[in-house]
Design an enzyme around this catalytic site. Structure first.
Site, PDB file in Angstrom:
ATOM      1  N   CYS A 116      14.908  40.040 112.386  1.00 28.65           N
ATOM      2  CA  CYS A 116      14.457  39.093 111.345  1.00 28.65           C
ATOM      3  C   CYS A 116      15.513  38.066 110.962  1.00 28.65           C
ATOM      4  CB  CYS A 116      14.028  39.861 110.109  1.00 28.65           C
ATOM      5  SG  CYS A 116      13.038  41.277 110.528  1.00 28.65           S
ATOM      6  N   HIS A 255      13.488  35.904 104.307  1.00 31.03           N
ATOM      7  CA  HIS A 255      12.668  36.637 105.268  1.00 31.03           C
ATOM      8  C   HIS A 255      11.568  37.345 104.485  1.00 31.03           C
ATOM      9  CE1 HIS A 255      11.160  39.196 108.287  1.00 31.03           C
ATOM     10  NE2 HIS A 255      11.671  40.304 107.781  1.00 31.03           N
ATOM     11  N   ASN A 285       4.944  40.152 108.067  1.00 35.20           N
ATOM     12  CA  ASN A 285       6.325  40.057 108.554  1.00 35.20           C
ATOM     13  C   ASN A 285       6.292  39.612 110.014  1.00 35.20           C
ATOM     14  OD1 ASN A 285       8.885  40.574 109.567  1.00 35.20           O
ATOM     15  ND2 ASN A 285       9.081  42.591 108.595  1.00 35.20           N
TER      16      ASN A 285
HETATM   17  N1  ACO Z   1      -2.028  52.729 103.851  1.00 32.45           N
HETATM   18  C1  ACO Z   1      -2.106  53.742 102.982  1.00 32.45           C
HETATM   19  N2  ACO Z   1      -1.083  54.595 102.781  1.00 32.45           N
HETATM   20  C2  ACO Z   1       0.044  54.407 103.477  1.00 32.45           C
HETATM   21  C3  ACO Z   1       0.182  53.366 104.395  1.00 32.45           C
HETATM   22  C4  ACO Z   1      -0.903  52.496 104.576  1.00 32.45           C
HETATM   23  N3  ACO Z   1      -0.877  51.461 105.435  1.00 32.45           N
HETATM   24  N4  ACO Z   1       1.426  53.422 104.939  1.00 32.45           N
HETATM   25  C5  ACO Z   1       2.053  54.463 104.372  1.00 32.45           C
HETATM   26  N5  ACO Z   1       1.212  55.065 103.506  1.00 32.45           N
HETATM   27  C6  ACO Z   1       1.469  56.225 102.693  1.00 32.45           C
HETATM   28  C7  ACO Z   1       2.547  57.112 103.257  1.00 32.45           C
HETATM   29  O1  ACO Z   1       2.031  57.949 104.239  1.00 32.45           O
HETATM   30  C8  ACO Z   1       3.012  57.860 102.029  1.00 32.45           C
HETATM   31  O2  ACO Z   1       2.116  58.894 101.788  1.00 32.45           O
HETATM   32  P1  ACO Z   1       2.649  60.327 101.284  1.00 32.45           P
HETATM   33  O3  ACO Z   1       3.318  60.045  99.968  1.00 32.45           O
HETATM   34  O4  ACO Z   1       1.394  61.123 101.183  1.00 32.45           O
HETATM   35  O5  ACO Z   1       3.614  60.776 102.335  1.00 32.45           O
HETATM   36  C9  ACO Z   1       2.824  56.831 100.905  1.00 32.45           C
HETATM   37  O6  ACO Z   1       1.939  55.830 101.423  1.00 32.45           O
HETATM   38  C10 ACO Z   1       4.102  56.174 100.455  1.00 32.45           C
HETATM   39  O7  ACO Z   1       4.845  55.822 101.577  1.00 32.45           O
HETATM   40  P2  ACO Z   1       6.207  55.101 101.438  1.00 32.45           P
HETATM   41  O8  ACO Z   1       6.787  54.855 102.799  1.00 32.45           O
HETATM   42  O9  ACO Z   1       7.062  55.754 100.415  1.00 32.45           O
HETATM   43  O10 ACO Z   1       5.719  53.692 100.811  1.00 32.45           O
HETATM   44  P3  ACO Z   1       6.578  52.530 100.280  1.00 32.45           P
HETATM   45  O11 ACO Z   1       6.211  52.226  98.900  1.00 32.45           O
HETATM   46  O12 ACO Z   1       8.034  52.675 100.619  1.00 32.45           O
HETATM   47  O13 ACO Z   1       6.038  51.305 101.168  1.00 32.45           O
HETATM   48  C11 ACO Z   1       6.672  50.039 103.067  1.00 32.45           C
HETATM   49  C12 ACO Z   1       6.157  51.374 102.581  1.00 32.45           C
HETATM   50  C13 ACO Z   1       5.662  48.971 102.741  1.00 32.45           C
HETATM   51  C14 ACO Z   1       6.855  50.152 104.573  1.00 32.45           C
HETATM   52  C15 ACO Z   1       8.029  49.721 102.387  1.00 32.45           C
HETATM   53  O14 ACO Z   1       8.872  50.826 102.444  1.00 32.45           O
HETATM   54  C16 ACO Z   1       8.740  48.540 103.023  1.00 32.45           C
HETATM   55  O15 ACO Z   1       8.272  47.412 102.995  1.00 32.45           O
HETATM   56  N6  ACO Z   1       9.936  48.792 103.564  1.00 32.45           N
HETATM   57  C17 ACO Z   1      10.736  47.742 104.178  1.00 32.45           C
HETATM   58  C18 ACO Z   1      10.277  47.505 105.542  1.00 32.45           C
HETATM   59  C19 ACO Z   1      10.996  46.390 106.180  1.00 32.45           C
HETATM   60  O16 ACO Z   1      11.688  45.629 105.541  1.00 32.45           O
HETATM   61  N7  ACO Z   1      10.798  46.320 107.472  1.00 32.45           N
HETATM   62  C20 ACO Z   1      11.264  45.320 108.276  1.00 32.45           C
HETATM   63  C21 ACO Z   1      12.743  44.993 108.237  1.00 32.45           C
HETATM   64  S1  ACO Z   1      13.358  44.642 109.789  1.00 32.45           S
HETATM   65  C22 ACO Z   1      12.251  43.663 110.550  1.00 32.45           C
HETATM   66  O17 ACO Z   1      11.497  43.016 109.884  1.00 32.45           O
HETATM   67  C23 ACO Z   1      12.163  43.606 112.036  1.00 32.45           C
END
Ligand code: ACO
Length: 328
Positions: A116, A255, A285
């Site tokens: 990114c 980003h 993203n």
């Molecule tokens: N729909 C419904 N539920 C979901 C989904 C979905 N699409 N995805 C995950 N869940 C669930 C999980 O299974 C989990 O359930 P559980 O509690 O029963 O285990 C629950 O939701 C919470 O999951 P978390 O991972 O804690 O959710 P969080 O609030 O952290 O959000 C997310 C997840 C959106 C991925 C967030 O952590 C995020 O944006 N992280 C940064 C990601 C990032 O920056 N990536 C790219 C950087 S590098 C690049 O871009 C190449």
């Protein structure tokens, strides 16, 4: 030769594939809801490239639009950099494919693979060549077909990513331009987001394919924490040498990984939310292409005025990060 010219962005263009994949569409593909995706990420829809539309096609379209915007032709370009983690193939570099497609001269062309942060790394590299007087005009393109490396059965990742491209033409300017650059990387945390197979460590085999190793693997929660701190720190490192306060920045073009990350970054930087440009709801993203497309759209919408200082700020797999202050 060292002339210390200032480098500015003198043309911009973006290309987004036509197909829109909405959160409602994703509800039919994996166990998710529009409500979950919207509240947890800020994303409502993303663009998906056609099967026959590859990264170099999107990059070429964006590059041609940027050249037109700059009032230049491919013959004027002295350097081509493509930031991508989804090249058409390992080699030739996608930048070489773009060079041929736009009809550029036999100028240097190479890819930058820092996820990114790629657009910012690309701008930083081009800045060195132009400010030293080595080259006059550079094309920095960020293009991604993340849909090709997304596991469409994994709800943890497939709701986040999209495809797109944007390009900037850089050249010498009398006033303003790139004022400061800050880049960094931390390979220790490389496992937080990666594409495990397809390289020399795990070449493509029947087993690697059956094990789903050719798709993005991500630890979202850990990345979230790193992203907030790193983006806020990078912003500080880029503005501090110029003696700038957060208020001196008219708009931050970050980003676009998650709206909650960006709200937290704004808070850490002491900025109001309206100073952070957002278009994540439309595109998700797009890795390197995210900040590039955001810059193109912010300019098109009149959010950036001549003489204003803006900050590009990104964080990505590697881990890598970068921030650039530009006077428009
Ligand atoms: N729909 C419904 N539920 C979901 C989904 C979905 N699409 N995805 C995950 N869940 C669930 C999980 O299974 C989990 O359930 P559980 O509690 O029963 O285990 C629950 O939701 C919470 O999951 P978390 O991972 O804690 O959710 P969080 O609030 O952290 O959000 C997310 C997840 C959106 C991925 C967030 O952590 C995020 O944006 N992280 C940064 C990601 C990032 O920056 N990536 C790219 C950087 S590098 C690049 O871009 C190449």
């Amino acid at each position: 030769m060292c002339t210390n010219k200032k480098t500015g962005i003198i043309g911009l263009g973006a290309y987004l594939p036509e197909k829109v994949l909405t959160n409602k569409d994703l509800e039919k593909m994996v166990d998710t809801t529009d409500e979950w995706i919207t509240t947890r990420t800020g994303i409502k829809e993303r663009r998906i490239a056609r099967q026959d539309e590859v990264t170099s096609d999107m990059a070429t379209e964006a590059a041609n639009r940027a050249l037109k915007d700059a009032g230049l032709t491919a013959a004027d370009i002295d350097l081509i950099i493509v930031a991508t983690i989804t090249p058409d193939m390992f080699f030739p570099a996608t930048a070489c494919l773009v060079q041929e497609k736009i009809g550029a001269r036999t100028v240097p062309a190479f890819d930058v693979s820092v996820a990114c942060s790629g657009f910012i790394y690309g701008l930083a590299i081009a800045n060195q060549f132009i400010s030293s007087g080595t080259y006059k005009h550079a094309l920095v393109i960020a293009a991604e077909k993340l849909s090709a490396i997304t596991d469409w059965t994994d709800r943890n990742t497939c709701v986040l990513f999209g495809d797109g491209a944007a390009a900037a033409v850089l050249g010498p300017v009398e006033k303003g331009g790139i004022l400061s650059v800050y880049l960094g990387a931390n390979g220790k945390e490389g496992d937080l987001i990666k594409l495990p197979a397809g390289g020399s460590r795990i070449p493509a085999t029947r087993k690697s394919i059956e094990s789903n190793l050719h798709f993005i693997k991500m630890n979202g929660a850990e990345l979230f924490k790193h992203a907030v701190k790193i983006m806020a720190d990078a912003a500080l490192e880029a503005t501090r040498p110029l003696g700038l306060q957060a208020d001196d920045i008219s708009l931050v073009i970050p980003h676009q990984a998650n709206v909650r990350i960006l709200n937290a970054v704004a808070k850490r930087m002491g900025l109001t939310k309206d100073k952070i440009y957002l278009n994540i709801e439309k595109y998700g993203n797009m890795s390197a292409a995210s900040s590039a497309v955001a810059l193109v759209e912010a300019v098109k919408e009149g959010r950036i005025k001549k003489g204003q200082k803006i900050l590009l700020d990104a964080f990505g797999g590697g881990l890598t990060w970068g921030a650039i202050v530009i006077e428009w």
